[in-house]
Design a protein around this motif. Structure first.
Motif, mmCIF file in Angstrom:
data_model
loop_
_atom_site.group_PDB
_atom_site.id
_atom_site.type_symbol
_atom_site.label_atom_id
_atom_site.label_comp_id
_atom_site.label_asym_id
_atom_site.label_seq_id
_atom_site.Cartn_x
_atom_site.Cartn_y
_atom_site.Cartn_z
ATOM 1 N N UNK A 99 23.598 23.005 39.537
ATOM 2 C CA UNK A 99 24.320 22.082 38.668
ATOM 3 C C UNK A 99 24.477 22.626 37.258
ATOM 4 N N UNK A 100 24.264 23.921 37.075
ATOM 5 C CA UNK A 100 24.356 24.528 35.757
ATOM 6 C C UNK A 100 25.764 24.956 35.411
ATOM 7 N N UNK A 101 25.853 26.021 34.624
ATOM 8 C CA UNK A 101 27.147 26.503 34.146
ATOM 9 C C UNK A 101 28.053 26.907 35.294
ATOM 10 N N UNK A 102 29.312 26.452 35.250
ATOM 11 C CA UNK A 102 30.288 26.784 36.288
ATOM 12 C C UNK A 102 30.836 28.195 36.064
ATOM 13 N N UNK A 103 31.395 28.752 37.113
ATOM 14 C CA UNK A 103 31.907 30.119 37.051
ATOM 15 C C UNK A 103 33.256 30.185 36.348
ATOM 16 N N UNK A 104 33.424 31.217 35.536
ATOM 17 C CA UNK A 104 34.719 31.565 34.962
ATOM 18 C C UNK A 104 35.277 32.694 35.830
ATOM 19 N N UNK A 105 36.199 32.361 36.727
ATOM 20 C CA UNK A 105 36.639 33.319 37.733
ATOM 21 C C UNK A 105 37.372 34.509 37.123
ATOM 22 N N UNK A 106 38.128 34.287 36.069
ATOM 23 C CA UNK A 106 38.847 35.400 35.437
ATOM 24 C C UNK A 106 37.868 36.361 34.763
ATOM 25 N N UNK A 107 36.880 35.822 34.076
ATOM 26 C CA UNK A 107 35.870 36.686 33.458
ATOM 27 C C UNK A 107 35.063 37.432 34.522
ATOM 28 N N UNK A 108 34.749 36.744 35.616
ATOM 29 C CA UNK A 108 34.005 37.399 36.698
ATOM 30 C C UNK A 108 34.813 38.545 37.292
ATOM 31 N N UNK A 109 36.114 38.319 37.465
ATOM 32 C CA UNK A 109 36.974 39.357 38.020
ATOM 33 C C UNK A 109 37.030 40.568 37.090
ATOM 34 N N UNK A 110 37.130 40.327 35.788
ATOM 35 C CA UNK A 110 37.139 41.431 34.825
ATOM 36 C C UNK A 110 35.822 42.195 34.846
ATOM 37 N N UNK A 111 34.702 41.470 34.926
ATOM 38 C CA UNK A 111 33.396 42.125 34.975
ATOM 39 C C UNK A 111 33.260 42.985 36.221
ATOM 40 N N UNK A 112 33.737 42.478 37.352
ATOM 41 C CA UNK A 112 33.689 43.262 38.587
ATOM 42 C C UNK A 112 34.545 44.518 38.448
ATOM 43 N N UNK A 113 35.691 44.389 37.768
ATOM 44 C CA UNK A 113 36.541 45.552 37.557
ATOM 45 C C UNK A 113 35.839 46.621 36.744
ATOM 46 N N UNK A 114 35.167 46.225 35.672
ATOM 47 C CA UNK A 114 34.422 47.193 34.865
ATOM 48 C C UNK A 114 33.313 47.835 35.690
ATOM 49 N N UNK A 115 32.624 47.028 36.483
ATOM 50 C CA UNK A 115 31.564 47.563 37.333
ATOM 51 C C UNK A 115 32.071 48.578 38.333
ATOM 52 N N UNK A 116 33.191 48.278 38.981
ATOM 53 C CA UNK A 116 33.734 49.209 39.974
ATOM 54 C C UNK A 116 34.306 50.466 39.318
ATOM 55 N N UNK A 117 34.828 50.340 38.118
ATOM 56 C CA UNK A 117 35.275 51.543 37.407
ATOM 57 C C UNK A 117 34.086 52.454 37.095
ATOM 58 N N UNK A 118 32.960 51.871 36.685
ATOM 59 C CA UNK A 118 31.757 52.670 36.441
ATOM 60 C C UNK A 118 31.251 53.307 37.733
ATOM 61 N N UNK A 119 31.288 52.539 38.825
ATOM 62 C CA UNK A 119 30.880 53.097 40.129
ATOM 63 C C UNK A 119 31.781 54.261 40.512
ATOM 64 N N UNK A 120 33.069 54.149 40.215
ATOM 65 C CA UNK A 120 33.984 55.250 40.497
ATOM 66 C C UNK A 120 33.668 56.471 39.656
ATOM 67 N N UNK A 121 33.343 56.268 38.384
ATOM 68 C CA UNK A 121 33.006 57.398 37.509
ATOM 69 C C UNK A 121 31.738 58.116 37.962
ATOM 70 N N UNK A 122 30.776 57.359 38.522
ATOM 71 C CA UNK A 122 29.484 57.926 38.930
ATOM 72 C C UNK A 122 29.448 58.306 40.403
#
Length: 508
Positions: A269-292
């Motif tokens: 029942x806490x903070x709800x998800x911000x789907x656009x921010x989550x999508x951007x964060x996943x994009x940054x994460x996958x870009x880092x995974x691609x670099x490494x």
């Protein structure tokens, strides 16, 4: 978060992070092996998912890392294009996710029909089981699900005279421990994950009995597992097949992430998800995974649910779990090297069976047979062809259903009480697809009739049908016919405007 608030929640977040770490450790390595890559690649993704994506995430209680749902796709990409091309594909996929998040397209990734999503996960689960059974026998998996199924008898017969049967027993033992722990674990010990318990017991057994089985290979220095992206490899993205692969990774990872985030929101029942921010964060994460040169990541429901159940209320639990993964790999890599590969394969076999959600299949029956058929067709297509083809077939069936629903129109010609008056009753959606049928009905109207055409039972009428009605009224006005289009109560805006002239009327 203020210092006083952080101090109050920190003990609970630390405890929850340890639970998530214990769940993530075997899964990160097992998913990497299922993807045809070294276990360290999965650990790097888990670390990035905790330390980076955990900090940026729009869904603070969701845990990100390597996902079983992408293992099959990664295995196929590595087999077709080589390990070196995984980095560029992930870099582009992550960039697409980042752009989609910035453009606030997060909600659109959640419009995927549940039947397609459940069918996709079921097909992936079957492929994981078929491939990891071979790994449980210390053998190499085959390129496709059918090949793995066909080669299974030979793999079992080869394992019996060799040490493969020892590995198989360890894998089966791991599955048995996970299943029994899920059914019988005490409430006070619910924080101990069955996967860790099963792998731990299998590792101790293999060491005590000195079994001759394959063990996890983890470099003493984590930097040795990093394969930096080479700029020259980016030029290969001009290959259309690699572009399609990047779009497939981006779409599937995004859909799985946001569906998982929605499920996590229902758990607390806490903070709800911000789907656009989550999508951007996943994009940054996958870009880092691609670099490494690591595995792709998504938000994962198993680790996320463990996080919520352990009492986490902030993103710090996710961040700390990434820190524990990093510390364990750097300081205790020798412990990881004692783990039998067959035991991790057992974890993936158990996970694969869980992905085939028969309850979800039966629940789709409430909405008719077509969603159940879409589920089955998507899953079987993935098993018999490949992941991308199966998902496209699922989408095709969904679109075909929508087109069929949108093109349904019931047309009936009814004689009214008043002599010479008739009603052309239209129910449904009048689109250009129904012009031939509507033309045949209009041709049966006798000369000199007054025809009422109420449009209030239509959910939609397009320009082609409306123009057909108008043209018929004009063409038959000279024969004494009257055509009265009654548009009162129409809920959808008409395409085109009803014009009134000789023989044609409009009311409402």
């Amino acid at each position: 978060m203020r210092a006083a608030q952080l101090k109050a929640v920190l003990p609970r977040e630390l405890l929850a992070s340890v639970v998530v770490f214990l769940v993530a450790l075997p899964l990160c390595m097992g998913i990497a092996i299922a993807s045809g890559l070294p276990p360290a690649k999965g650990l790097i993704t888990g670390i990035i998912g905790g330390l980076v994506v955990g900090w940026l995430a729009g869904s603070p209680l969701q845990v990100s890392g390597p996902a079983a749902g992408l293992a099959v796709l990664v295995f196929e990409l590595v087999r077709q294009h080589g390990v070196d091309m995984l980095g560029p594909i992930l870099l582009l996929a992550g960039f697409l996710q980042l752009v989609a998040g910035r453009l606030k397209l997060g909600c659109w990734f959640r419009v995927t029909a549940p039947a397609v999503v459940y069918g996709m996960l079921a097909g992936i689960g079957v492929l994981i089981v078929l491939s990891q059974v071979h790994v449980m026998l210390d053998a190499a998996p085959k390129p496709s699900g059918l090949d793995n199924l066909a080669a299974l008898p030979a793999a079992v017969s080869q394992a019996l005279p060799s040490f493969g049967w020892q590995a198989g027993l360890l894998g089966l033992g791991t599955i048995a421990v996970m299943w029994l722990w899920e059914k019988l674990r005490p409430q006070s010990l619910r924080f101990i994950p069955g996967a860790l318990l099963g792998v731990g017991l299998a590792t101790v057994t293999s060491l005590v009995m000195a079994l001759q089985v394959k063990r996890v290979e983890v470099p003493a220095n984590l930097a040795e597992a990093i394969d930096w992206l080479r700029p020259a490899d980016l030029l290969n993205l001009a290959d259309p097949t690699l572009l399609i692969a990047a779009f497939a990774v981006a779409f599937i990872a995004s859909a799985e992430t946001l569906l998982s985030a929605a499920a996590v929101d229902r758990m607390h029942s806490g903070q709800r998800s911000d789907f656009d921010r989550e999508l951007s964060a996943q994009g940054i994460g996958n870009m880092l995974c691609g670099l490494l040169g690591a595995l792709p990541m998504t938000g994962v429901i198993v680790r996320s649910s463990a996080n919520v159940q352990a009492g986490a209320t902030t993103r710090y639990s996710t961040i700390f779990h990434g820190l524990w993964l990093l510390a364990f790999v750097m300081l205790l890599s020798s412990v990881l090297q004692s783990i039998p590969v067959a035991s991790l394969a057992g974890v993936l076999v158990y996970t694969g069976f869980k992905l085939v959600d028969l309850k979800a299949f039966r629940s789709l029956g409430r909405y008719g047979r077509l969603p159940m058929f879409t589920y089955a067709a998507t899953a079987l297509s993935i098993v018999f062809t490949d992941l991308l083809t199966g998902v496209l077939i699922g989408f095709g069936l969904t679109l075909a259903k929508l087109a069929w629903k949108a093109s349904r129109l019931k047309v009936s010609l009814i004689d009214l009480r008043k002599e010479g008056e008739m009603e052309l009753r239209l129910v449904g959606a009048a689109t250009f697809l129904k012009v031939p049928a509507l033309t045949r009905i209009l041709a049966s109207i006798p000369d000199g009739a007054t025809v009422h055409v109420p449009l209030n039972n239509l959910s939609y009428i397009d320009h082609a049908c409306l123009e057909l009605l108008e043209e018929w009224g004009r063409a038959n006005a000279a024969k004494g016919s009257k055509f009265l289009i009654e548009s009162r109560g129409l809920k959808r805006r008409l395409e085109g405007r009803v014009r009134t002239n000789t023989g044609i009327g409009a009311s409402g």
